[in-house]
Design a protein around this motif. Sequence first.
Motif, PDB file in Angstrom:
ATOM      1  N   ALA A  66      -3.673  -3.823  13.282  1.00 12.54           N
ATOM      2  CA  ALA A  66      -4.877  -3.130  12.814  1.00 12.54           C
ATOM      3  C   ALA A  66      -5.902  -2.881  13.910  1.00 12.54           C
ATOM      4  O   ALA A  66      -6.676  -1.915  13.836  1.00 12.54           O
ATOM      5  N   ALA A  67      -5.927  -3.724  14.933  1.00  9.90           N
ATOM      6  CA  ALA A  67      -6.880  -3.528  16.018  1.00  9.90           C
ATOM      7  C   ALA A  67      -6.421  -2.467  17.008  1.00  9.90           C
ATOM      8  O   ALA A  67      -7.169  -2.080  17.904  1.00  9.90           O
ATOM      9  N   VAL A  68      -5.168  -1.995  16.829  1.00 15.03           N
ATOM     10  CA  VAL A  68      -4.595  -1.037  17.777  1.00 15.03           C
ATOM     11  C   VAL A  68      -4.391   0.332  17.131  1.00 15.03           C
ATOM     12  O   VAL A  68      -4.746   1.375  17.702  1.00 15.03           O
ATOM     13  N   VAL A  69      -3.789   0.360  15.907  1.00 16.15           N
ATOM     14  CA  VAL A  69      -3.535   1.612  15.200  1.00 16.15           C
ATOM     15  C   VAL A  69      -4.031   1.472  13.766  1.00 16.15           C
ATOM     16  O   VAL A  69      -4.031   0.378  13.203  1.00 16.15           O
ATOM     17  N   PRO A  70      -4.442   2.574  13.132  1.00 16.13           N
ATOM     18  CA  PRO A  70      -4.913   2.482  11.746  1.00 16.13           C
ATOM     19  C   PRO A  70      -3.800   2.024  10.807  1.00 16.13           C
ATOM     20  O   PRO A  70      -2.633   2.385  10.999  1.00 16.13           O
ATOM     21  N   PRO A  71      -4.124   1.232   9.778  1.00 14.98           N
ATOM     22  CA  PRO A  71      -3.109   0.804   8.812  1.00 14.98           C
ATOM     23  C   PRO A  71      -2.492   1.992   8.083  1.00 14.98           C
ATOM     24  O   PRO A  71      -3.160   2.991   7.808  1.00 14.98           O
ATOM     25  N   VAL A  72      -1.214   1.881   7.774  1.00 20.11           N
ATOM     26  CA  VAL A  72      -0.522   2.896   6.983  1.00 20.11           C
ATOM     27  C   VAL A  72      -0.936   2.740   5.520  1.00 20.11           C
ATOM     28  O   VAL A  72      -0.896   1.633   4.981  1.00 20.11           O
ATOM     29  N   PRO A  73      -1.347   3.811   4.833  1.00 25.03           N
ATOM     30  CA  PRO A  73      -1.790   3.680   3.438  1.00 25.03           C
ATOM     31  C   PRO A  73      -0.642   3.293   2.506  1.00 25.03           C
ATOM     32  O   PRO A  73       0.539   3.481   2.827  1.00 25.03           O
ATOM     33  N   LEU A  74      -1.005   2.777   1.346  1.00 24.36           N
ATOM     34  CA  LEU A  74      -0.003   2.250   0.423  1.00 24.36           C
ATOM     35  C   LEU A  74       0.981   3.312  -0.060  1.00 24.36           C
ATOM     36  O   LEU A  74       2.165   3.014  -0.281  1.00 24.36           O
ATOM     37  N   ASP A  75       0.510   4.546  -0.277  1.00 25.39           N
ATOM     38  CA  ASP A  75       1.454   5.567  -0.728  1.00 25.39           C
ATOM     39  C   ASP A  75       2.499   5.848   0.351  1.00 25.39           C
ATOM     40  O   ASP A  75       3.667   6.088   0.045  1.00 25.39           O
ATOM     41  N   TRP A  76       2.117   5.772   1.623  1.00 28.61           N
ATOM     42  CA  TRP A  76       3.082   5.924   2.706  1.00 28.61           C
ATOM     43  C   TRP A  76       4.056   4.742   2.715  1.00 28.61           C
ATOM     44  O   TRP A  76       5.251   4.915   2.967  1.00 28.61           O
ATOM     45  N   CYS A  77       3.538   3.537   2.468  1.00 25.53           N
ATOM     46  CA  CYS A  77       4.420   2.364   2.395  1.00 25.53           C
ATOM     47  C   CYS A  77       5.472   2.553   1.305  1.00 25.53           C
ATOM     48  O   CYS A  77       6.645   2.222   1.497  1.00 25.53           O
ATOM     49  N   GLY A  78       5.036   3.086   0.157  1.00 30.31           N
ATOM     50  CA  GLY A  78       5.983   3.337  -0.917  1.00 30.31           C
ATOM     51  C   GLY A  78       7.039   4.346  -0.533  1.00 30.31           C
ATOM     52  O   GLY A  78       8.232   4.160  -0.804  1.00 30.31           O
ATOM     53  N   ALA A  79       6.617   5.424   0.123  1.00 32.53           N
ATOM     54  CA  ALA A  79       7.569   6.446   0.541  1.00 32.53           C
ATOM     55  C   ALA A  79       8.555   5.893   1.569  1.00 32.53           C
ATOM     56  O   ALA A  79       9.762   6.161   1.502  1.00 32.53           O
ATOM     57  N   GLN A  80       8.055   5.110   2.526  1.00 34.15           N
ATOM     58  CA  GLN A  80       8.933   4.545   3.547  1.00 34.15           C
ATOM     59  C   GLN A  80       9.970   3.601   2.945  1.00 34.15           C
ATOM     60  O   GLN A  80      11.148   3.643   3.309  1.00 34.15           O
ATOM     61  N   THR A  81       9.533   2.752   2.016  1.00 35.02           N
ATOM     62  CA  THR A  81      10.479   1.804   1.429  1.00 35.02           C
ATOM     63  C   THR A  81      11.464   2.494   0.501  1.00 35.02           C
ATOM     64  O   THR A  81      12.626   2.066   0.396  1.00 35.02           O
ATOM     65  N   GLN A  82      11.040   3.558  -0.185  1.00 39.79           N
ATOM     66  CA  GLN A  82      12.007   4.324  -0.979  1.00 39.79           C
ATOM     67  C   GLN A  82      13.110   4.875  -0.080  1.00 39.79           C
ATOM     68  O   GLN A  82      14.302   4.827  -0.431  1.00 39.79           O
ATOM     69  N   THR A 140     -11.345  -7.454   9.447  1.00 36.58           N
ATOM     70  CA  THR A 140     -10.785  -6.311  10.178  1.00 36.58           C
ATOM     71  C   THR A 140     -10.219  -5.283   9.214  1.00 36.58           C
ATOM     72  O   THR A 140     -10.418  -4.066   9.385  1.00 36.58           O
ATOM     73  N   MET A 141      -9.518  -5.751   8.176  1.00 34.65           N
ATOM     74  CA  MET A 141      -8.916  -4.843   7.205  1.00 34.65           C
ATOM     75  C   MET A 141      -9.998  -4.200   6.322  1.00 34.65           C
ATOM     76  O   MET A 141      -9.883  -3.025   5.947  1.00 34.65           O
ATOM     77  N   ILE A 142     -11.042  -4.956   6.009  1.00 34.48           N
ATOM     78  CA  ILE A 142     -12.156  -4.400   5.229  1.00 34.48           C
ATOM     79  C   ILE A 142     -12.822  -3.271   6.007  1.00 34.48           C
ATOM     80  O   ILE A 142     -13.215  -2.247   5.432  1.00 34.48           O
ATOM     81  N   ASP A 143     -12.907  -3.438   7.323  1.00 35.71           N
ATOM     82  CA  ASP A 143     -13.482  -2.379   8.160  1.00 35.71           C
ATOM     83  C   ASP A 143     -12.656  -1.097   8.095  1.00 35.71           C
ATOM     84  O   ASP A 143     -13.175  -0.006   8.366  1.00 35.71           O
ATOM     85  N   HIS A 144     -11.374  -1.224   7.736  1.00 39.01           N
ATOM     86  CA  HIS A 144     -10.511  -0.048   7.578  1.00 39.01           C
ATOM     87  C   HIS A 144     -10.596   0.531   6.162  1.00 39.01           C
ATOM     88  O   HIS A 144      -9.837   1.435   5.816  1.00 39.01           O
ATOM     89  N   GLY A 145     -11.493  -0.022   5.328  1.00 39.84           N
ATOM     90  CA  GLY A 145     -11.710   0.535   3.998  1.00 39.84           C
ATOM     91  C   GLY A 145     -10.953  -0.154   2.887  1.00 39.84           C
ATOM     92  O   GLY A 145     -10.981   0.318   1.739  1.00 39.84           O
ATOM     93  N   GLU A 146     -10.278  -1.273   3.175  1.00 39.56           N
ATOM     94  CA  GLU A 146      -9.522  -1.974   2.140  1.00 39.56           C
ATOM     95  C   GLU A 146     -10.424  -2.936   1.359  1.00 39.56           C
ATOM     96  O   GLU A 146     -11.480  -3.356   1.849  1.00 39.56           O
ATOM     97  N   GLY A 155      -7.566 -18.639   1.145  1.00 38.14           N
ATOM     98  CA  GLY A 155      -8.015 -17.572   2.016  1.00 38.14           C
ATOM     99  C   GLY A 155      -8.357 -16.303   1.259  1.00 38.14           C
ATOM    100  O   GLY A 155      -8.628 -16.332   0.048  1.00 38.14           O
ATOM    101  N   TRP A 156      -8.320 -15.174   1.957  1.00 43.81           N
ATOM    102  CA  TRP A 156      -8.647 -13.872   1.391  1.00 43.81           C
ATOM    103  C   TRP A 156      -7.374 -13.108   1.085  1.00 43.81           C
ATOM    104  O   TRP A 156      -6.375 -13.231   1.789  1.00 43.81           O
ATOM    105  N   ARG A 157      -7.436 -12.293   0.004  1.00 43.53           N
ATOM    106  CA  ARG A 157      -6.260 -11.504  -0.362  1.00 43.53           C
ATOM    107  C   ARG A 157      -6.692 -10.097  -0.758  1.00 43.53           C
ATOM    108  O   ARG A 157      -7.742  -9.908  -1.388  1.00 43.53           O
ATOM    109  N   ARG A 158      -5.849  -9.144  -0.403  1.00 43.62           N
ATOM    110  CA  ARG A 158      -6.141  -7.757  -0.736  1.00 43.62           C
ATOM    111  C   ARG A 158      -5.883  -7.489  -2.215  1.00 43.62           C
ATOM    112  O   ARG A 158      -4.901  -8.001  -2.789  1.00 43.62           O
ATOM    113  N   VAL A 159      -6.726  -6.677  -2.845  1.00 44.54           N
ATOM    114  CA  VAL A 159      -6.511  -6.224  -4.217  1.00 44.54           C
ATOM    115  C   VAL A 159      -6.559  -4.698  -4.231  1.00 44.54           C
ATOM    116  O   VAL A 159      -7.332  -4.080  -3.504  1.00 44.54           O
ATOM    117  N   VAL A 160      -5.704  -4.105  -5.068  1.00 46.77           N
ATOM    118  CA  VAL A 160      -5.612  -2.645  -5.157  1.00 46.77           C
ATOM    119  C   VAL A 160      -5.550  -2.244  -6.624  1.00 46.77           C
ATOM    120  O   VAL A 160      -5.344  -3.072  -7.515  1.00 46.77           O
TER     121      VAL A 160
END
Length: 311
Positions: A66-82, A140-146, A155-160
């Motif tokens: 995340a400190a180097v490249v922007p995170p891949v959005p969840l819809d892209w993750c879904g497409a990649q795993t499909q 760091t992930m919150i700074d990316h809009g998550e 700890g902390w966990r992402r929710v969507v």
Amino acid sequence: MRILLALGGNAMTSPDGKARPEDQIAAATAAMEAVADLVAEGVDVVITHGNGPQVGNLLVKNEIAAAVVPPVPLDWCGAQTQGTLGDILMNALDGALAARGLSRPTAALVTRTRVDAADPAFAKPSKPVGRYLSADEAATMIDHGETWEDRGERGWRRVVASPEPLEVLDAPAVVALVEAGFVVIANGGGGIPTVRRADATLAGVEAVIDKDLGAALLARSIEVDQLVIATDVTHAVLGFGTPEARDIGEVSLAEMHGYAEEGHFAGGSMGPKVDAICRFVEQSGRTGVITDLSSIVAAVSGRAGTIVHPN
């Protein structure tokens, strides 16, 4: 006969839950043996699958980079795993069919599922995904809009958001492939969450769709004769974990609704599968089945598993 076979996450990982490439290939190879047996019985099969562990792996890569490249959005993750899981499953199924002397083409379809941009789930994301992080890592992930929540000692966990699936946009392509003789793999992970904008264009969104509800929607959309949800047990169970536990065999939709209302099915495991099966049976007037992979052929012919009838 046309069925939709929904493979749970256990069919895509090792028995201990590991999702290394070799684990996924081995699990897919075992799962496709059951599918090849169905094809050998003359059944037209459409396959859908979970993708939780695979998306989880991509989210870890997002966090590390995340400190180097922007995170891949969840819809892209879904497409990649499909795409990845479709490739693995096709290779495994081609081998299983060839071993039986069967010649059937296979196809994997990257599939979008429409959701409502105004779905209340988007206003208050609540579906936890991925691993726990420290407060600094989560920042760091919150700074990316998550959206991340403090879960105390762990700890902390992402929710969507997890919006209701409304339409499998690519269902007509699935039907065309099936009618052309293909065994089709489609709508993995419940489908890529997609909204229709005011100008009628489509766009992926940051969300996850319940894979079982996605399976029920696809099953209705392509008018299968039976929805089969494959899990790691042969039956849904009443009184699970108690001395009075008993398997559910053939049952009416009304009876299954009653068992659900009595609280027999856990929300994080069997509950979503029962909900999906009941929705399919109620809205299609056809049969739904819950069982394990080794019982698939018997279950499709009415000899195994939990079989839910409309009446």
